[in-house]
Scaffold this motif. Sequence first.
Motif, PDB file in Angstrom:
ATOM      1  N   ILE A 252      31.059  43.288  45.844  1.00  0.00           N
ATOM      2  CA  ILE A 252      31.228  44.624  45.253  1.00  0.00           C
ATOM      3  C   ILE A 252      30.063  45.487  45.717  1.00  0.00           C
ATOM      4  CG2 ILE A 252      31.360  45.911  43.059  1.00  0.00           C
ATOM      5  CD1 ILE A 252      33.688  43.985  43.232  1.00  0.00           C
ATOM      6  N   ASP A 253      30.367  46.688  46.149  1.00  0.00           N
ATOM      7  CA  ASP A 253      29.316  47.615  46.552  1.00  0.00           C
ATOM      8  C   ASP A 253      29.567  48.947  45.845  1.00  0.00           C
ATOM      9  OD1 ASP A 253      27.158  48.648  47.897  1.00  0.00           O
ATOM     10  OD2 ASP A 253      28.325  49.189  49.683  1.00  0.00           O
ATOM     11  N   ALA A 254      28.606  49.415  45.100  1.00  0.00           N
ATOM     12  CA  ALA A 254      28.723  50.673  44.336  1.00  0.00           C
ATOM     13  C   ALA A 254      30.028  50.703  43.530  1.00  0.00           C
ATOM     14  CB  ALA A 254      28.639  51.886  45.284  1.00  0.00           C
ATOM     15  N   GLY A 255      30.316  49.573  42.857  1.00  0.00           N
ATOM     16  CA  GLY A 255      31.472  49.507  41.965  1.00  0.00           C
ATOM     17  C   GLY A 255      32.802  49.339  42.668  1.00  0.00           C
ATOM     18  N   ARG A 256      32.784  49.070  43.967  1.00  0.00           N
ATOM     19  CA  ARG A 256      34.035  48.998  44.731  1.00  0.00           C
ATOM     20  C   ARG A 256      34.094  47.706  45.539  1.00  0.00           C
ATOM     21  NH1 ARG A 256      38.062  51.895  45.947  1.00  0.00           N
ATOM     22  NH2 ARG A 256      39.108  50.497  47.397  1.00  0.00           N
ATOM     23  N   ALA A 257      35.304  47.131  45.650  1.00  0.00           N
ATOM     24  CA  ALA A 257      35.465  45.889  46.423  1.00  0.00           C
ATOM     25  C   ALA A 257      35.222  46.152  47.894  1.00  0.00           C
ATOM     26  CB  ALA A 257      36.885  45.374  46.245  1.00  0.00           C
ATOM     27  N   LYS A 258      34.457  45.227  48.536  1.00  0.00           N
ATOM     28  CA  LYS A 258      34.364  45.378  50.000  1.00  0.00           C
ATOM     29  C   LYS A 258      34.702  44.083  50.724  1.00  0.00           C
ATOM     30  CE  LYS A 258      29.511  44.590  50.678  1.00  0.00           C
ATOM     31  NZ  LYS A 258      28.407  44.817  51.517  1.00  0.00           N
ATOM     32  N   ASN A 276      44.426  35.842  42.528  1.00  0.00           N
ATOM     33  CA  ASN A 276      45.464  35.008  41.902  1.00  0.00           C
ATOM     34  C   ASN A 276      44.780  33.843  41.171  1.00  0.00           C
ATOM     35  OD1 ASN A 276      47.989  32.695  43.133  1.00  0.00           O
ATOM     36  ND2 ASN A 276      48.091  33.959  41.329  1.00  0.00           N
ATOM     37  N   VAL A 277      43.504  34.026  40.939  1.00  0.00           N
ATOM     38  CA  VAL A 277      42.682  33.024  40.254  1.00  0.00           C
ATOM     39  C   VAL A 277      42.838  33.268  38.747  1.00  0.00           C
ATOM     40  CG1 VAL A 277      40.282  32.239  39.997  1.00  0.00           C
ATOM     41  CG2 VAL A 277      41.082  33.154  42.198  1.00  0.00           C
ATOM     42  N   ASP A 278      42.794  32.216  37.938  1.00  0.00           N
ATOM     43  CA  ASP A 278      42.872  32.351  36.476  1.00  0.00           C
ATOM     44  C   ASP A 278      41.845  33.407  36.035  1.00  0.00           C
ATOM     45  OD1 ASP A 278      43.918  31.537  34.018  1.00  0.00           O
ATOM     46  OD2 ASP A 278      42.308  30.090  33.695  1.00  0.00           O
ATOM     47  N   VAL A 279      42.273  34.347  35.176  1.00  0.00           N
ATOM     48  CA  VAL A 279      41.428  35.516  34.886  1.00  0.00           C
ATOM     49  C   VAL A 279      40.051  35.148  34.299  1.00  0.00           C
ATOM     50  CG1 VAL A 279      41.294  37.609  33.476  1.00  0.00           C
ATOM     51  CG2 VAL A 279      43.362  37.102  34.785  1.00  0.00           C
ATOM     52  N   PRO A 280      39.974  34.258  33.272  1.00  0.00           N
ATOM     53  CA  PRO A 280      38.625  33.930  32.758  1.00  0.00           C
ATOM     54  C   PRO A 280      37.728  33.323  33.835  1.00  0.00           C
ATOM     55  CG  PRO A 280      40.323  33.110  31.260  1.00  0.00           C
ATOM     56  CD  PRO A 280      41.034  33.577  32.491  1.00  0.00           C
ATOM     57  N   THR A 281      38.305  32.506  34.712  1.00  0.00           N
ATOM     58  CA  THR A 281      37.510  31.912  35.798  1.00  0.00           C
ATOM     59  C   THR A 281      37.010  33.005  36.729  1.00  0.00           C
ATOM     60  OG1 THR A 281      38.926  29.959  35.694  1.00  0.00           O
ATOM     61  CG2 THR A 281      37.553  30.182  37.657  1.00  0.00           C
ATOM     62  N   ALA A 282      37.877  33.948  37.048  1.00  0.00           N
ATOM     63  CA  ALA A 282      37.486  35.020  37.971  1.00  0.00           C
ATOM     64  C   ALA A 282      36.349  35.849  37.380  1.00  0.00           C
ATOM     65  CB  ALA A 282      38.693  35.903  38.270  1.00  0.00           C
ATOM     66  N   TYR A 283      36.479  36.213  36.079  1.00  0.00           N
ATOM     67  CA  TYR A 283      35.434  37.035  35.465  1.00  0.00           C
ATOM     68  C   TYR A 283      34.115  36.277  35.351  1.00  0.00           C
ATOM     69  CZ  TYR A 283      38.171  41.162  34.286  1.00  0.00           C
ATOM     70  OH  TYR A 283      38.888  42.323  34.358  1.00  0.00           O
ATOM     71  N   ASN A 284      34.207  34.973  35.111  1.00  0.00           N
ATOM     72  CA  ASN A 284      32.976  34.195  34.904  1.00  0.00           C
ATOM     73  C   ASN A 284      32.355  33.679  36.187  1.00  0.00           C
ATOM     74  OD1 ASN A 284      32.230  33.695  31.922  1.00  0.00           O
ATOM     75  ND2 ASN A 284      34.464  33.709  31.985  1.00  0.00           N
ATOM     76  N   LEU A 286      33.534  34.642  39.796  1.00  0.00           N
ATOM     77  CA  LEU A 286      33.664  35.333  41.084  1.00  0.00           C
ATOM     78  C   LEU A 286      33.203  36.783  41.054  1.00  0.00           C
ATOM     79  CD1 LEU A 286      37.197  34.080  42.263  1.00  0.00           C
ATOM     80  CD2 LEU A 286      34.977  33.036  42.655  1.00  0.00           C
ATOM     81  N   LEU A 287      33.208  37.389  39.857  1.00  0.00           N
ATOM     82  CA  LEU A 287      32.900  38.822  39.771  1.00  0.00           C
ATOM     83  C   LEU A 287      31.526  39.045  39.144  1.00  0.00           C
ATOM     84  CD1 LEU A 287      36.443  39.935  38.574  1.00  0.00           C
ATOM     85  CD2 LEU A 287      35.337  40.686  40.692  1.00  0.00           C
ATOM     86  N   PRO A 288      30.896  40.182  39.401  1.00  0.00           N
ATOM     87  CA  PRO A 288      29.616  40.488  38.740  1.00  0.00           C
ATOM     88  C   PRO A 288      29.815  40.528  37.226  1.00  0.00           C
ATOM     89  CG  PRO A 288      30.093  42.078  40.487  1.00  0.00           C
ATOM     90  CD  PRO A 288      31.324  41.245  40.321  1.00  0.00           C
ATOM     91  N   PRO A 289      28.724  40.315  36.436  1.00  0.00           N
ATOM     92  CA  PRO A 289      28.868  40.249  34.972  1.00  0.00           C
ATOM     93  C   PRO A 289      29.535  41.500  34.391  1.00  0.00           C
ATOM     94  CG  PRO A 289      26.632  39.699  35.652  1.00  0.00           C
ATOM     95  CD  PRO A 289      27.347  40.153  36.885  1.00  0.00           C
TER      96      PRO A 289
END
Length: 490
Positions: A252-258, A276-284, A286-289
């Motif tokens: 993520i760069d400046a709030g946007r996927a790159k 297509n990853v399980d949502v809780p797994t993705a949030y915990n 793969l994605l920034p907090p």
Amino acid sequence: MAHVLVVGAGIGGLASAARLAHAGHQVTLIEQRDQLGGRVGQLERDGFRFDTGPTLLMMLDPLEKLFRDLHRRLEDYLQPVLLTPSYRVFYADGTRFDSSPCIASMVREIAQKMSPDEVPGYLRLMADLSAMLHEVVPAFVRRNYRSVADLLGAKQISLLLKHHLLANLYRRIARYARDPRLRMLFTFQTMYLGLSPLEAPWVYAILTYMESGEGVWFPRGGMYQLVRALETVVREEGVQIRTGERVEEVLIDAGRAKGVCLASGEKVNGDLVVLNVDVPTAYNKLLPPTKQARRRWRNSCSALVLCIGYERRLPTLLHHNVHFSGDFERNLQEIFVHQVIPEEPSFYTCLSARTEPSDAPEGCENLYVLIPVPNRSGEDVSVHKEEVIDKVFSRLEREAGLRREGVRFVESLAPAEWEAMGLWQGAAFGLSHHFFQSTCFRPSNRAPFDGVYFVGASTVPGNGIPMVLISAELLQQRIEQEVVAPRGKG
Ligand SMILES: Cc1cc2nc3c(=O)[nH]c(=O)nc-3n(C[C@H](O)[C@H](O)[C@H](O)COP(=O)(O)OP(=O)(O)OC[C@H]3O[C@@H](n4cnc5c(N)ncnc54)[C@H](O)[C@@H]3O)c2cc1C
């Protein structure tokens, strides 16, 4: 058009990759495992073939729509066969009941095995559920929610009241069926979502109708043919498929996927990332907090799946069979409330070789057993696996004449294996479907970062192959509204 990275090749990832590529986007599909299909898996051993996840194909409409939208004919890729009866039910009192989408067969079976007095209730149930399904799907299921206000529109409120959508499923079924065996038969389908019928709202009775009204289908060659069909389409649409590559992070760069970063360290650039990853797994993982990562998700139950190579025949079993516990309500409390391994489990068996003889060697059975068990936040089934298998075998000895010496091998998939596939807490059916994780309360297919989206069982509308196919429709609509249309205007 955008370069889209689809992470995960479950049914949701495959269907959205096909849709987005067909719409003109450049699509790369990245899957961590060597096999495509995610939970729709298969196992081959010693001449036996097993579908390791889903075994029942229901509600063909979203699948037909996918192929229509892609300007193809489903029958050119997949041959679904309607099974009649759908399945045989074994009750602990010795009753055997064949459930069917054919009204004449059901009327006869109910009158003979339960009571003729139960027939009018069954007929009313099917009529009421048919009306409910056809109104509920467009109003609540096939839609992207922007806020709670979308749930409170005049149409939605009138349907909530008209069909009693939020009434308790298990209590309301008593209006249609007096015999407790019929109540089990018409409510246990919520377990396909990993949800207890005791706490499910009435709206989930649409699952009963999908099964008892529209029937259970089986694709020639097995459920895995669905994955093969989607893979063919995805390749025809020019999607680049990369298997055996795990995504470690969404960049993520400046709030946007790159783009994404792979476990190998390689960075893959893209304009949009579809998870297509399980949502809780993705949030915990793969994605920034975000605040979503800290949310206390409620998960579905899990499943212990056994794939058994059996060297004799089990003639009393059909393709699909349900074996109810003698104390169904206690069984549900154990799984969903106390989260312990059931004393006397209910379970499901499948012998796909009944319909597809090449799935087992001559004179043998490919016996698949699914036992609902707590997810990894509860008691650990792997510690009690042998005990559970022993109980299942004892019951099958009584009901199907199983002889233990006929068992050539037992392969199993426990919650730890579902967790390794990316499912939070090893919950085989993903996020639970209780009220505050359904409709507008279910995680949206849009993450709080520009260009990051979700597809699959843990976003809208929910779990199960038909719902996941609808989630790919909703994702495509969302991307068209948010990405394609504004660019067109620009
Ligand atoms: C035992 C069992 C029985 C079921 N029975 C039925 C049934 O009879 N009928 C029915 O309709 N439904 C059934 N279901 C539900 C159905 O399987 C699911 O709803 C559906 O398959 C989920 O698809 P999905 O697209 O959400 O993702 P998944 O199938 O979960 O796929 C997600 C994919 O993402 C990949 N992935 C995860 N993390 C990463 C990463 N970091 N990098 C790259 N790839 C990643 C995974 O490897 C996986 O391939 C069953 C499920 C189970 C477990």
